[in-house]
Write an enzyme that holds these catalytic residues in place. Structure first.
Site, short mmCIF file in Angstrom:
data_model
loop_
_atom_site.label_atom_id
_atom_site.label_comp_id
_atom_site.label_asym_id
_atom_site.label_seq_id
_atom_site.Cartn_x
_atom_site.Cartn_y
_atom_site.Cartn_z
N CYS A 121 -11.58 16.35 3.14
CA CYS A 121 -12.67 16.87 2.29
C CYS A 121 -12.44 18.32 1.85
O CYS A 121 -13.14 18.82 0.98
CB CYS A 121 -14.01 16.72 3.00
N HIS A 262 -18.91 21.49 -0.09
CA HIS A 262 -18.58 20.07 0.08
C HIS A 262 -19.86 19.30 0.38
O HIS A 262 -20.62 19.66 1.27
CB HIS A 262 -17.56 19.92 1.22
N ASN A 292 -21.04 11.35 0.57
CA ASN A 292 -19.84 12.15 0.78
C ASN A 292 -18.67 11.51 0.02
O ASN A 292 -18.19 10.45 0.42
CB ASN A 292 -19.55 12.23 2.28
#
Ligand code: COA
Length: 337
Positions: A121, A262, A292
């Site tokens: 990520c 993020h 996500n």
């Protein structure tokens, strides 16, 4: 790409954005219908209400191709002028070849070097740092960075603690050479990794440690995560990397016009900005709608912020990522289309 160093030092600028998300929307109600969970649990723990899932016939490169085309359209740049295509991803079509090579061919970026970056990520920030290095060294003028992920195929559909978190998507940016002496662009990067925490978030099967050719337990073929440990890590590094990058580029919290972190979990972001004393009105989030999307999440949020008129030219923007590895990364950039 044939790289010959240019004489004039040049600034790397963030000049265009683009995104693609699959059409299928998977809501919390869809999970409630088939497992022991509630909308209230998911929303209160994560802030996520829905996410997108790719079609069965789509692989990660199919998402990357759409996003790459969107960035080039935004820039008005012919694919033949792309010097390098970097795809941050931890859910590639295959272990090899790279998603980037497949994507470059599909979009007609036949003069581009093409490679993937695996920093999970944090991958988009790592990718931007590589693009900046290529441009500022004078080896490249146009570098396309496209984060692309297809997590829906790699999370256990029966594991309620992971499957609710992730979604699919791709988004990216064009990093281009500005004029010498330009003050725009990327002001600096803070990147890091702590491999001692590798086991806290991983996909065990499919690499050389546990090849897919050997027998394995069903759950080892899916994402495994120690949620509490990752939560602790994420809130800590989001704060630490922000403090470090701001100090390094000589800015204070109040100098930042917009924060895009993020999009893993609303609680992680709220926790970190609370500790940093960051004004919530300067933070753009869309985790609610996409979950996500790993390396795609920061450019997807940046793109939506731009579409919504929240990200405007000249804004001093802080980007912060964290993820498996465990890794982290932060940068401050002035958006100059
Ligand atoms: N619905 C209902 N209950 C659930 C659930 C769900 N979808 N998922 C887990 N639970 C249960 C657990 O089974 C556990 O039950 P138990 O106490 O009977 O064993 C209980 O909820 C608490 O589990 P816990 O893991 O302690 O919950 P939490 O408050 O830490 O929240 C996460 C779980 C995953 C939301 C949280 O740890 C988190 O956000 N971690 C970071 C994850 C992340 O962002 N990863 C990507 C980083 S890039």
């Amino acid at each position: 790409m044939i790289a010959v160093r240019s004489r004039a030092p040049q600034r790397a600028r963030l000049s265009a954005l683009g995104a693609y998300v699959p059409e299928q929307v998977v809501t919390n109600a869809d999970f409630v219908a088939r497992m022991d969970t509630t909308d209230e649990w998911i929303v209160s723990r994560t802030g996520i209400r829905e996410r997108r899932y790719a079609r069965p016939d789509q692989a990660t490169s199919d998402l990357a191709i759409e996003a790459a085309r969107a960035v080039l359209d935004d820039a008005g740049l012919p694919a033949a002028d792309v010097d390098a295509l970097i795809v941050p991803t931890c859910t590639p079509d295959h272990l090899f070849p790279s998603v980037a090579a497949i994507t470059a061919d599909a979009i007609g970026a036949h003069n581009a070097a093409a490679f993937d970056i695996e920093a999970a990520c944090s991958g988009f920030i790592y990718g931007l740092s590589q693009a900046t290095a290529l441009v500022e060294s004078g080896f490249a003028r146009n570098v396309l960075v496209v984060g692309a992920e297809l997590f829906s195929r790699l999370v256990d559909p029966d594991d309620r603690s992971t499957c609710i978190l992730f979604g699919d998507g791709a988004a990216g940016a064009l990093v281009t050479a500005g004029d010498p002496g330009d003050t725009d662009g990327f002001l600096g990067f803070d990147l890091g990794a702590d491999g001692s925490l590798a086991c806290e978030l991983l996909l065990p099967v499919g690499g050389t440690r546990q090849p897919a050719s050997q027998p394995f337990a069903r759950e080892a073929a899916y994402v495994q995560m120690n949620g509490r440990e990752v939560f602790r890590f994420a809130t800590r590094v989001m704060e630490e990397t922000t403090v470090r990058i701001l100090e390094a580029v000589g800015l204070g919290i109040d100098d930042i016009d917009l924060l895009v972190a993020h999009q893993a979990n609303q609680r992680i972001i709220d926790h970190a900005i609370g500790r940093l004393g960051f004004d919530p009105a300067k933070v753009f989030n869309n985790v609610e709608h996409y979950g996500n999307t790993s390396a795609a999440s920061i450019p997807l949020a940046l793109w939506e912020a731009r579409q919504a008129g929240v990200l405007r030219p000249g804004m001093q923007t802080l980007l912060v990522g964290f993820g498996a590895g465990l890794t982290w990364g932060a940068t401050v950039v002035r958006y100059e289309p």
